[in-house]
Motif scaffolding. Structure first.
Motif, PDB file in Angstrom:
ATOM      1  N   GLU A   1      -3.837 -11.230   2.519  1.00 47.73           N
ATOM      2  CA  GLU A   1      -4.429 -12.664   2.076  1.00 47.73           C
ATOM      3  C   GLU A   1      -5.634 -13.213   3.553  1.00 47.73           C
ATOM      4  N   GLU A   2      -6.053 -12.175   3.810  1.00 49.79           N
ATOM      5  CA  GLU A   2      -6.360 -11.897   4.526  1.00 49.79           C
ATOM      6  C   GLU A   2      -8.148 -11.519   3.586  1.00 49.79           C
ATOM      7  N   ALA A   3      -7.664 -10.811   3.602  1.00 54.10           N
ATOM      8  CA  ALA A   3      -9.002 -10.616   2.309  1.00 54.10           C
ATOM      9  C   ALA A   3      -9.493 -10.841   1.290  1.00 54.10           C
ATOM     10  N   GLN A   4      -8.310 -11.664   0.692  1.00 52.06           N
ATOM     11  CA  GLN A   4      -8.651 -12.919  -0.176  1.00 52.06           C
ATOM     12  C   GLN A   4      -9.518 -13.877   0.476  1.00 52.06           C
ATOM     13  N   GLN A   5      -9.704 -14.059   1.202  1.00 55.11           N
ATOM     14  CA  GLN A   5     -10.315 -14.987   1.989  1.00 55.11           C
ATOM     15  C   GLN A   5     -11.950 -15.841   1.527  1.00 55.11           C
TER      16      GLN A   5
ATOM     17  N   GLU B   1       7.844  -5.019   9.637  1.00 57.49           N
ATOM     18  CA  GLU B   1       7.426  -5.297  10.173  1.00 57.49           C
ATOM     19  C   GLU B   1       5.496  -4.574   9.624  1.00 57.49           C
ATOM     20  N   ALA B   2       6.024  -3.720   9.005  1.00 56.04           N
ATOM     21  CA  ALA B   2       4.492  -2.692   8.111  1.00 56.04           C
ATOM     22  C   ALA B   2       4.585  -3.704   6.998  1.00 56.04           C
ATOM     23  N   LEU B   3       5.052  -3.972   6.224  1.00 51.13           N
ATOM     24  CA  LEU B   3       5.769  -4.942   4.779  1.00 51.13           C
ATOM     25  C   LEU B   3       4.103  -6.540   5.206  1.00 51.13           C
ATOM     26  N   THR B   4       4.905  -7.127   6.590  1.00 54.19           N
ATOM     27  CA  THR B   4       4.475  -8.412   7.178  1.00 54.19           C
ATOM     28  C   THR B   4       2.803  -7.118   7.398  1.00 54.19           C
ATOM     29  N   ALA B   5       2.368  -6.606   7.682  1.00 53.00           N
ATOM     30  CA  ALA B   5       0.901  -6.654   8.273  1.00 53.00           C
ATOM     31  C   ALA B   5       0.531  -6.190   6.677  1.00 53.00           C
ATOM     32  N   ILE B   6       1.295  -5.687   5.729  1.00 54.17           N
ATOM     33  CA  ILE B   6       0.399  -5.930   4.296  1.00 54.17           C
ATOM     34  C   ILE B   6       0.173  -6.845   3.709  1.00 54.17           C
TER      35      ILE B   6
ATOM     36  N   ALA C   1      -4.604  -1.302   3.876  1.00 60.67           N
ATOM     37  CA  ALA C   1      -3.211  -1.926   4.974  1.00 60.67           C
ATOM     38  C   ALA C   1      -2.487  -1.217   3.941  1.00 60.67           C
ATOM     39  N   VAL C   2      -1.435  -0.460   3.009  1.00 59.23           N
ATOM     40  CA  VAL C   2      -0.828  -0.362   2.891  1.00 59.23           C
ATOM     41  C   VAL C   2      -0.736   0.712   3.095  1.00 59.23           C
ATOM     42  N   ALA C   3      -1.454   2.028   3.193  1.00 62.39           N
ATOM     43  CA  ALA C   3      -1.762   3.423   3.561  1.00 62.39           C
ATOM     44  C   ALA C   3      -1.566   3.651   5.100  1.00 62.39           C
ATOM     45  N   ASN C   4      -1.592   2.950   5.850  1.00 63.08           N
ATOM     46  CA  ASN C   4      -1.771   2.708   7.339  1.00 63.08           C
ATOM     47  C   ASN C   4      -0.513   2.124   7.686  1.00 63.08           C
TER      48      ASN C   4
ATOM     49  N   PRO D   1      -2.966  -7.250 -13.828  1.00 61.66           N
ATOM     50  CA  PRO D   1      -3.414  -7.713 -15.616  1.00 61.66           C
ATOM     51  C   PRO D   1      -4.517  -8.548 -15.466  1.00 61.66           C
ATOM     52  N   GLU D   2      -5.067  -8.802 -14.375  1.00 60.48           N
ATOM     53  CA  GLU D   2      -6.475  -9.875 -14.777  1.00 60.48           C
ATOM     54  C   GLU D   2      -6.835  -9.045 -14.586  1.00 60.48           C
ATOM     55  N   GLY D   3      -6.818  -7.544 -13.957  1.00 59.58           N
ATOM     56  CA  GLY D   3      -7.623  -6.549 -13.401  1.00 59.58           C
ATOM     57  C   GLY D   3      -8.134  -6.819 -11.669  1.00 59.58           C
ATOM     58  N   THR D   4      -8.507  -5.463 -11.379  1.00 59.20           N
ATOM     59  CA  THR D   4      -8.632  -5.052 -10.225  1.00 59.20           C
ATOM     60  C   THR D   4      -9.431  -6.145  -9.395  1.00 59.20           C
ATOM     61  N   PRO D   5      -9.019  -6.508  -8.549  1.00 57.85           N
ATOM     62  CA  PRO D   5      -9.469  -7.584  -7.310  1.00 57.85           C
ATOM     63  C   PRO D   5     -10.960  -7.096  -6.229  1.00 57.85           C
ATOM     64  N   GLY D   6     -11.843  -8.202  -6.180  1.00 63.67           N
ATOM     65  CA  GLY D   6     -12.836  -7.196  -5.699  1.00 63.67           C
ATOM     66  C   GLY D   6     -12.164  -6.393  -4.059  1.00 63.67           C
ATOM     67  N   TRP D   7     -11.132  -7.583  -3.781  1.00 63.17           N
ATOM     68  CA  TRP D   7     -10.479  -7.184  -2.275  1.00 63.17           C
ATOM     69  C   TRP D   7      -9.300  -5.970  -2.211  1.00 63.17           C
ATOM     70  N   TYR D   8      -8.947  -5.474  -3.427  1.00 64.42           N
ATOM     71  CA  TYR D   8      -8.323  -4.019  -3.249  1.00 64.42           C
ATOM     72  C   TYR D   8      -7.756  -3.026  -2.243  1.00 64.42           C
ATOM     73  N   PRO D   9      -9.518  -2.952  -2.347  1.00 67.02           N
ATOM     74  CA  PRO D   9      -9.441  -1.579  -1.452  1.00 67.02           C
ATOM     75  C   PRO D   9      -9.225  -2.131   0.362  1.00 67.02           C
ATOM     76  N   GLU D  10      -9.027  -3.077   0.965  1.00 69.59           N
ATOM     77  CA  GLU D  10      -8.695  -3.824   1.920  1.00 69.59           C
ATOM     78  C   GLU D  10      -7.116  -3.687   2.081  1.00 69.59           C
ATOM     79  N   PHE D  11      -6.292  -3.912   1.137  1.00 71.01           N
ATOM     80  CA  PHE D  11      -4.574  -4.110   0.537  1.00 71.01           C
ATOM     81  C   PHE D  11      -4.096  -2.418   0.573  1.00 71.01           C
ATOM     82  N   SER D  12      -5.384  -1.718  -0.057  1.00 69.72           N
ATOM     83  CA  SER D  12      -4.959  -0.638   0.139  1.00 69.72           C
ATOM     84  C   SER D  12      -5.252   0.473   1.196  1.00 69.72           C
TER      85      SER D  12
END
Length: 416
Positions: free
Chosen positions: A412-416, A402-407, A385-388, A372-383
């Motif tokens: 969280e790491e991408a947001q650092q 395990e998959a969701l824990t890794a995602i 992780a989801v796909a893989n 809602p607040e706009g696509t964040p700059g870290w979205y590609p890393e998140f996406s």
């Protein structure tokens, strides 16, 4: 009417809802980088040449490949093309990098009101993409398959969807009724996003904390839904290597019953006898939900001009042409790309040319942005992780937990 209007170099985009002047000024073909679903047929490119006086050099790559080419080219300080696709999900990353021209002053107030999704492509007050493809998701199904299984209406809940798919498998002879991609691609990730909405939840809270690691959460249930359907033989095992566009081909050939995350505009293609073997049987319904309130996501596409691009007047004139009402209608009828201009969408429905128009108009009113607040700059890393991790879960290499824990960890790491 002769529409070959010469624009001065000082004019970028002089647009209005009544008409869009456009003229190509470059002597060489304009390079345009687009995804497969916007591969303009010769009829349309010939029309562009007749109306603008210019020619197009259209490069077609898959969604993931386009992003890679843009990143590689721009880091090398060269333009991948004079006009490129700008996906909703790239806005944060490309906007923060300063790779694209600001087109904020390019649209009239009237046209901005006719293009509500421009807000999705605005980064720090700069409009870095002008939307041309109004992509949101609906449930698309084969009504003949349902009829053979004795089903009289489209499923309204995820449980009904599974039950109907099993009935179709057993009674209608469809080996794998549910079509959805499970490859390590963005198209697979977006299906999970949609199903998270269908299960009544969201991916993150207001502070971008992941909400999908609890087994009772919507995101957890959504991924479990996909993996269980695969294990139950309702999804083709080959889907672990298929992209979304390949799932669409399976639907058009009658090999799957449900395109769960169907592109709204694709109904124009699915119902075209020249392009689909199931033209008489393709239908749409609202996205199923667990609580009776359908939800969907908007994933529009835009056209953008790299800061290092050449022939910028011609590039912007091409965008003028793509926003022209006649071009938008052609883009929808021939390629299934739903218009982004409200006026064009409404006219198509009034004229009876919007396939399954009532369903699409109803679903369009339920569109929600993924962020809602706009696509964040870290979205590609998140996406990624989801796909893989979704792909790994589908292959049985990791569990859903395990998959969701890794995602979650990757987000969280991408947001650092």
């Amino acid at each position: 009417m002769n529409r070959r209007i010469v624009l001065s170099g000082a004019v970028a985009l002089c647009l209005s809802s009544a008409g869009l002047p456009f003229t190509a000024t470059a002597s060489e073909p304009l390079s345009v980088l687009l995804p497969p679903w916007v591969t303009l047929p010769k009829e349309m490119t010939d029309k562009y040449t007749a109306e603008s006086g210019g020619k197009l050099d259209i490069q077609t790559l898959g969604w993931d490949e386009i992003r890679t080419k843009i990143v590689t080219s721009m880091m090398a300080k060269t333009a991948p093309a004079s006009v490129t696709e700008m996906d909703w999900s790239w806005v944060g990353q490309f906007g923060s990098a300063g790779w694209y021209d600001d087109l904020s002053g390019a649209l009239s107030t009237e046209l901005k009101a006719d293009l509500p999704t421009t807000s999705i492509f605005t980064y720090n007050g700069k409009l870095i993409g002008i939307p041309y493809n109004n992509d949101f998701r609906v449930l698309i199904y084969n009504k003949a398959h349902l009829a053979k299984a004795g089903i009289v209406q489209a499923p309204k809940t995820p449980d009904e969807l599974l039950a109907d798919a099993m009935a179709v498998k057993e009674k209608a002879g469809v080996a794998y009724p549910i079509g959805l991609p499970l490859s390590a691609t963005e198209g697979s990730a977006t299906v999970w996003y949609l199903l998270t909405k269908a299960f009544g939840g969201d991916l993150f809270d207001a502070n971008h904390k992941p909400l999908f690691t609890n087994p009772e959460s919507a995101g957890y249930r959504a991924m479990s839904f996909e993996i269980q359907a695969l294990k139950d033989g309702l999804i083709d095992p080959a889907s672990t290597s298929l992209k979304d566009v390949e799932i669409q081909e399976l639907f058009k050939s009658g090999k799957v019953t449900f395109d769960i995350a169907g592109w709204a505009g694709n109904l124009a293609v699915y119902t075209d006898p020249a392009k689909s073997q199931v033209a008489a049987d393709a239908a749409a319904a609202l996205v199923p939900s667990i609580n009776g309130k359908s939800r969907t996501i908007g994933l529009p596409g835009a056209l953008a001009v790299p800061v290092s691009a050449g022939h910028k007047d011609t590039a912007r004139a091409f965008i003028d042409w793509m926003l022209d009402p006649d071009t938008m209608v052609d883009n929808y009828v021939k390629l299934g790309n739903l218009p982004t201009r409200i006026s064009v969408l409404e006219k198509l429905n009034r004229d009876g040319k919007l396939t399954q128009g009532d369903v699409l108009v109803a679903q369009a009113a339920m569109v929600e942005p993924l962020f809602p607040e706009g696509t964040p700059g870290w979205y590609p890393e998140f996406s990624a992780a989801v796909a893989n991790n979704l792909n790994a879960a589908a292959k049985g290499q990791v569990s859903v937990e395990e998959a969701l824990t890794a995602i979650a960890a990757a987000a969280e790491e991408a947001q650092q």
